[in-house]
Design an enzyme around this catalytic site. Structure first.
Site, short mmCIF file in Angstrom:
data_model
loop_
_atom_site.label_atom_id
_atom_site.label_comp_id
_atom_site.label_asym_id
_atom_site.label_seq_id
_atom_site.Cartn_x
_atom_site.Cartn_y
_atom_site.Cartn_z
N CYS A 451 0.85 -1.18 0.00
CA CYS A 451 0.00 0.00 0.00
C CYS A 451 0.89 1.23 0.00
CB CYS A 451 -0.92 0.01 1.22
SG CYS A 451 -2.05 1.43 1.28
N HIS A 493 -8.63 -3.24 -3.87
CA HIS A 493 -7.80 -2.52 -2.90
C HIS A 493 -8.25 -1.06 -2.80
CE1 HIS A 493 -3.75 -1.86 -0.90
NE2 HIS A 493 -4.12 -0.62 -1.18
N GLU A 494 -8.49 -0.41 -3.94
CA GLU A 494 -8.88 1.00 -3.91
C GLU A 494 -10.31 1.18 -3.41
OE1 GLU A 494 -6.50 3.05 -4.16
OE2 GLU A 494 -5.16 1.44 -4.81
N HIS A 497 -10.21 1.30 0.23
CA HIS A 497 -9.80 2.60 0.76
C HIS A 497 -10.98 3.55 0.86
CE1 HIS A 497 -5.55 2.55 1.49
NE2 HIS A 497 -5.24 2.14 0.27
#
Length: 536
Positions: A451, A493-494, A497
């Site tokens: 990350c 992954h994004e 976030h």
């Protein structure tokens, strides 16, 4: 032409006045305004058409802060006017209590300001030695806190602080006055509370009582506050708002980043110029301490110290241990692009749970991003995407990301549900606005992930091999996209976030993380059998 001792002394006073006025970068009109006189009166004094008065000399000394030089000239004039020899005058005779600008009776005898950077935080500590030269007791003292994340780019800075304002609670402001047995904590009250600017009254009182500063008394006021690197810029400014006899500024930075510090000053009439005195550097262990001092600065002068880190591309940094390309620390360089950093754990080989515990729910990476109202917020969305794209370009120059990379708006401190993903091979990046996972495969695999917000470690993370995302275009239209294998991992992954999740949240608490220094990078490995032939 001067013909008497008094005439010569008046001429010497006028010459001294003009010299200090020009040295301070003031016009006659500006000096007169600060002194409370008509501009023509200053012209008459400098033109030798009027003789100086005691009131004029006191005010000029207070505003120009000549360390007594101008007052000494007036004393010589007074002695000559009364027919006494100037030779009998003590050259070092102290200046009597001086006139001060209306509305204040305070003189700052010494200001000492220290800025320290450690562990992603900038901590400011200011100590001012005050003397009440007025006629009224002082019961409060005004301080200012200002941030500018992107100095030199006001539009970007204003947008950043509007979307991620400086909160009073995060400052952890503490204030006190006096020392030793005279020490007292000070309460405070907010005067102005703006996104990037605060004005705060420090009160000469606390729960035990009041302790005003009476005329003729002295004390030292000390206050400190902290600001995270995501809101601070690479500058530290001091403004002279009260008559000040001496100012000392220190900046404490990690030597590992090879810091370079310089400074500029401005006045009411002069353009920005380099500091007139040297900034001295000394080493204290692994810290580089930069010290700058000036005596008798003029009122309303501003002094700004700036820095860059030659070991990284710009500031502010977040100092971590692992190294990237060319043997330089990479995490600070990512922070220099503006990527918000997760606080590093104390362990060299932490578990997922230990890394998760280094910050609380108030951290920007722990907040669910705000949905963009499209198409009403199309212009704002395009600006955010532009910032994300520029940051990805800069990051790509710092390190090769062969698996591709992505960046979500919260990682730049922006509260918006937007992300940009760059696929492997440097293809065109694609944009996700208000993305929601509407479907994901039952089959998943485990691959190592990193990350940009805690680049020091890698962790093995289990994710579905295919995800279906519903997202929006800038015009508000809805789109459904399917992502598989490595691209599904990048997108997932994004999207995490934007929900305030980190990849360590998908790992068991006791799962070990791999320090970057011990990690051998390689491509993600997938079975190339078409996914549509698998059972979902």
């Amino acid at each position: 032409m001067a013909t008497s001792g008094a005439d010569r002394a008046a001429e010497a006073f006028a010459s001294e006045l003009a010299r200090w006025r020009l040295d301070r970068g003031m016009s006659k009109k500006q000096l007169a305004g600060l002194m409370g006189f008509d501009p023509s009166y200053v012209s008459h004094i400098e033109g030798r058409r009027h003789r100086p008065t005691e009131d004029f000399a006191r005010r000029a000394e207070a505003v120009l802060a000549t360390a007594g030089a101008l007052w000494q000239r007036f004393q010589e004039y007074e002695e000559a006017r009364h027919g006494r020899s100037a030779a009998l005058i003590a050259r070092d005779s102290p200046m009597p209590p001086q006139w001060l600008p209306p509305g204040t009776g305070l003189v700052v005898e010494h200001e000492e300001a220290l800025l320290t950077y450690r562990d992603g935080q900038y901590v400011t500590t200011v100590r001012r030695s005050l003397y009440n030269a007025g006629v009224d007791p002082v019961s409060r003292y005004l301080i200012r806190v200002a941030v500018d994340r992107f100095p030199g780019d006001p539009q970007r800075s204003n947008r950043h602080h509007r979307e991620h304002p400086l909160e009073l609670a995060e400052l952890e402001l503490q204030a006190s006055c006096g020392d030793g047995s005279a020490y007292e904590r000070m309460h405070w009250r907010v005067k102005q509370d703006r996104d990037a600017f605060k004005e705060i009254w420090l009160l000469f009182e606390n729960e035990d009582g009041r302790f005003p500063l009476y005329p003729g008394e002295r004390t030292a006021v000390t206050y400190s506050y902290r600001v995270g690197e995501g809101k601070w810029g690479s500058w530290f400014q001091r403004a002279v708002r009260l008559p000040t006899r001496r100012m000392t500024v220190r900046i404490d930075l990690p030597q590992a980043l090879d810091p370079q510090v310089w400074g500029v000053e401005t006045s009411m009439s002069a353009e920005e110029t380099p500091l007139r005195t040297l900034i001295e550097k000394q080493m204290e262990g692994d810290r580089a301490i930069f010290t700058w001092t000036t005596d008798n600065p003029s009122l309303n002068a501003r002094f700004r110290l700036q820095w860059r880190f030659r070991a990284v591309s710009s500031a502010p940094p977040a100092l971590h241990l692992p190294t990237g390309v060319e043997g330089r620390p990479l995490a600070p360089r990512l922070a220099s692009v503006g990527v918000v950093q997760w606080p590093p754990p104390g362990q060299r080989e932490p578990t997922a749970g230990q890394l998760r515990a280094t910050a609380n729910g108030g951290h920007p990476l722990r907040t669910r991003a705000r949905r963009l109202e499209l198409p009403d917020e199309e212009e704002q969305a395009r600006l955010i995407v532009a910032d994300l794209t520029v940051a990805l370009e800069e990051i790509g120059r710092l390190h090769p990301f062969n698996k591709g990379m992505g960046l979500a708006a919260p990682q730049l401190g922006v509260d918006a549900a937007a992300a940009v993903i760059r696929q492997p091979g440097r293809g065109e990046p694609f944009v996700l606005l208000n993305p929601v996972i509407v479907e994901e495969s039952r089959e998943a695999d485990e691959q190592p992930e990193g990350c940009l917000s805690y680049f020091d470690f890698r962790g093995w993370v289990r994710r579905p091999l295919r995800i279906v995302i519903e997202h929006q275009r800038f015009d508000g239209g809805r789109v459904v996209s399917t992502f598989e294998r490595g691209l599904a991992r990048l997108v997932g992954h994004e999207v995490d976030h934007l929900a305030g999740r980190l990849y360590v949240d998908r790992m068991p608490l006791d799962s070990p993380l791999i320090p970057l220094a011990d990690y051998s990078s390689g491509p993600w490995v997938y079975d190339q059998q078409p996914l549509e032939q698998r059972a979902w």
